[in-house]
Design a protein around this motif. Structure first.
Motif, mmCIF file in Angstrom:
data_model
loop_
_atom_site.group_PDB
_atom_site.id
_atom_site.type_symbol
_atom_site.label_atom_id
_atom_site.label_comp_id
_atom_site.label_asym_id
_atom_site.label_seq_id
_atom_site.Cartn_x
_atom_site.Cartn_y
_atom_site.Cartn_z
ATOM 1 N N ALA A 27 -78.354 6.654 50.089
ATOM 2 C CA ALA A 27 -78.820 5.358 49.588
ATOM 3 C C ALA A 27 -78.241 5.169 48.190
ATOM 4 O O ALA A 27 -78.364 6.053 47.339
ATOM 5 C CB ALA A 27 -80.342 5.324 49.542
ATOM 6 N N THR A 28 -77.592 4.040 47.968
ATOM 7 C CA THR A 28 -76.965 3.801 46.661
ATOM 8 C C THR A 28 -77.315 2.441 46.070
ATOM 9 O O THR A 28 -76.919 2.126 44.945
ATOM 10 C CB THR A 28 -75.431 3.903 46.763
ATOM 11 O OG1 THR A 28 -74.967 3.021 47.800
ATOM 12 C CG2 THR A 28 -75.008 5.339 47.074
ATOM 13 N N HIS A 29 -78.043 1.624 46.833
ATOM 14 C CA HIS A 29 -78.422 0.311 46.303
ATOM 15 C C HIS A 29 -79.768 -0.101 46.881
ATOM 16 O O HIS A 29 -80.062 0.169 48.043
ATOM 17 C CB HIS A 29 -77.353 -0.743 46.659
ATOM 18 C CG HIS A 29 -77.512 -2.017 45.908
ATOM 19 N ND1 HIS A 29 -78.308 -3.051 46.347
ATOM 20 C CD2 HIS A 29 -76.989 -2.418 44.724
ATOM 21 C CE1 HIS A 29 -78.258 -4.049 45.475
ATOM 22 N NE2 HIS A 29 -77.462 -3.692 44.475
ATOM 23 N N TRP A 30 -80.586 -0.718 46.026
ATOM 24 C CA TRP A 30 -81.905 -1.161 46.420
ATOM 25 C C TRP A 30 -82.066 -2.644 46.101
ATOM 26 O O TRP A 30 -81.511 -3.131 45.109
ATOM 27 C CB TRP A 30 -82.986 -0.367 45.671
ATOM 28 C CG TRP A 30 -83.043 1.076 46.063
ATOM 29 C CD1 TRP A 30 -83.944 1.661 46.913
ATOM 30 C CD2 TRP A 30 -82.178 2.136 45.620
ATOM 31 N NE1 TRP A 30 -83.687 3.013 47.026
ATOM 32 C CE2 TRP A 30 -82.608 3.327 46.252
ATOM 33 C CE3 TRP A 30 -81.089 2.191 44.761
ATOM 34 C CZ2 TRP A 30 -81.983 4.551 46.035
ATOM 35 C CZ3 TRP A 30 -80.459 3.408 44.552
ATOM 36 C CH2 TRP A 30 -80.907 4.576 45.186
ATOM 37 N N MET A 67 -73.667 4.788 50.980
ATOM 38 C CA MET A 67 -72.302 5.301 50.898
ATOM 39 C C MET A 67 -72.288 6.694 51.502
ATOM 40 O O MET A 67 -73.321 7.358 51.612
ATOM 41 C CB MET A 67 -71.836 5.404 49.442
ATOM 42 C CG MET A 67 -71.583 4.101 48.744
ATOM 43 S SD MET A 67 -70.935 4.380 47.065
ATOM 44 C CE MET A 67 -70.752 2.695 46.500
ATOM 45 N N SER A 68 -71.108 7.144 51.864
ATOM 46 C CA SER A 68 -70.988 8.511 52.345
ATOM 47 C C SER A 68 -71.331 9.472 51.217
ATOM 48 O O SER A 68 -71.208 9.124 50.032
ATOM 49 C CB SER A 68 -69.567 8.780 52.840
ATOM 50 O OG SER A 68 -68.670 8.756 51.740
ATOM 51 N N PHE A 127 -70.564 11.082 43.626
ATOM 52 C CA PHE A 127 -69.736 11.128 42.409
ATOM 53 C C PHE A 127 -69.284 9.772 41.891
ATOM 54 O O PHE A 127 -68.629 9.699 40.857
ATOM 55 C CB PHE A 127 -68.505 12.013 42.666
ATOM 56 C CG PHE A 127 -68.853 13.435 42.954
ATOM 57 C CD1 PHE A 127 -69.213 14.310 41.926
ATOM 58 C CD2 PHE A 127 -68.857 13.919 44.259
ATOM 59 C CE1 PHE A 127 -69.547 15.626 42.181
ATOM 60 C CE2 PHE A 127 -69.194 15.236 44.530
ATOM 61 C CZ PHE A 127 -69.537 16.091 43.492
ATOM 62 N N VAL A 128 -69.652 8.692 42.591
ATOM 63 C CA VAL A 128 -69.155 7.388 42.169
ATOM 64 C C VAL A 128 -69.721 6.970 40.809
ATOM 65 O O VAL A 128 -68.996 6.439 39.957
ATOM 66 C CB VAL A 128 -69.446 6.306 43.241
ATOM 67 C CG1 VAL A 128 -70.951 6.059 43.395
ATOM 68 C CG2 VAL A 128 -68.727 5.014 42.894
ATOM 69 N N ILE A 180 -81.693 9.147 39.064
ATOM 70 C CA ILE A 180 -82.675 8.521 39.956
ATOM 71 C C ILE A 180 -82.124 8.438 41.379
ATOM 72 O O ILE A 180 -82.830 8.715 42.359
ATOM 73 C CB ILE A 180 -83.036 7.106 39.452
ATOM 74 C CG1 ILE A 180 -83.797 7.191 38.135
ATOM 75 C CG2 ILE A 180 -83.860 6.352 40.496
ATOM 76 C CD1 ILE A 180 -84.051 5.845 37.497
ATOM 77 N N THR A 181 -80.856 8.089 41.483
ATOM 78 C CA THR A 181 -80.214 7.981 42.801
ATOM 79 C C THR A 181 -80.212 9.332 43.513
ATOM 80 O O THR A 181 -80.529 9.423 44.710
ATOM 81 C CB THR A 181 -78.767 7.472 42.649
ATOM 82 O OG1 THR A 181 -78.776 6.198 41.993
ATOM 83 C CG2 THR A 181 -78.092 7.338 44.001
#
Length: 213
Positions: free
Chosen positions: A33-36, A46-47, A53-54, A103-104
């Motif tokens: 999960a990368t966006h809320w 994202m994978s 690491f993004v 947090i992510t």
């Protein structure tokens, strides 16, 4: 070397993000999960390879651009008047992005953190830091309230950025309302920020017109 502590802090934030991802990488899900959305629900993934690491990569890029910007600014000599505050803001931006990354990672490790509440204090601090930077920024092409009118007149620049400093500091205080009403955290952050930005643009136009009249 001047400002070594600020630059070291920025670098350490970048390295901390990379190190944290490397340590927990085996425990992260294949799809992160990368966006809320505004309700705190996941609406983007994202994978693991990219997601882990993004944000550290973005942090490194942002820090690099911010550190290079003064050297290529046609008015680079003006930075010396507020260079300490600027370098501190660079480090603070790196710290903010690393906090978001932490947090992510925590969320993807199974800790269901209330995203809105978790981000609210960090965003408030960032907005207040913007205010501090604005009140010190001298005319330049990269930092501050840059409108056609502030860039055309140094007096309008200083007057507008002083007003902008107060507006963004007030927005920072109002953003903290998201801690009391977490369901509306995004509103408490976004609305005051947009109002502060809109106010400063309008003020710069009016200040310029007043001076030219």
């Amino acid at each position: 070397m001047q400002y070594r502590r600020q630059r070291t802090a920025a670098l350490l934030f970048v390295l901390a993000g990379v190190a944290a991802s490397a340590v927990v990488y085996p425990d992260l899900p294949r799809e992160m999960a990368t966006h809320w959305n505004a309700s705190g629900d996941v609406d983007g993934t994202m994978s693991r390879t990219v997601g882990a690491f993004v944000l550290p990569a973005i942090t490194a890029l942002v820090v690099g651009v911010m550190l290079v910007a003064p050297s290529i600014d046609p008015r680079k000599d003006h930075y010396e008047a507020f260079r300490g505050v600027y370098e501190g803001f660079v480090a603070g931006t790196a710290g903010f992005l690393t906090y978001v990354h932490a947090i992510t990672l925590a969320w993807n490790l199974g800790y269901e953190i209330p995203i809105g509440q978790a981000l609210t204090p960090a965003l408030a601090v960032l907005l207040y830091a913007c205010g501090v930077l604005l009140e010190r920024a001298e005319p330049n092409w990269f930092v501050g309230i840059r409108t056609p009118w502030t860039l055309s007149d140094d007096d309008v620049w200083r007057e507008t950025n002083e007003r902008g400093a107060l507006a963004f500091k007030l927005a920072a205080v109002l953003a903290l309302g998201g801690l009391l009403l977490p369901a509306y955290a995004i509103v408490f952050v976004l609305v005051p920020t947009l109002l502060a930005a809109g106010y400063t643009v309008a003020y710069s136009f009016l200040a310029y017109r007043r001076k030219e009249a």
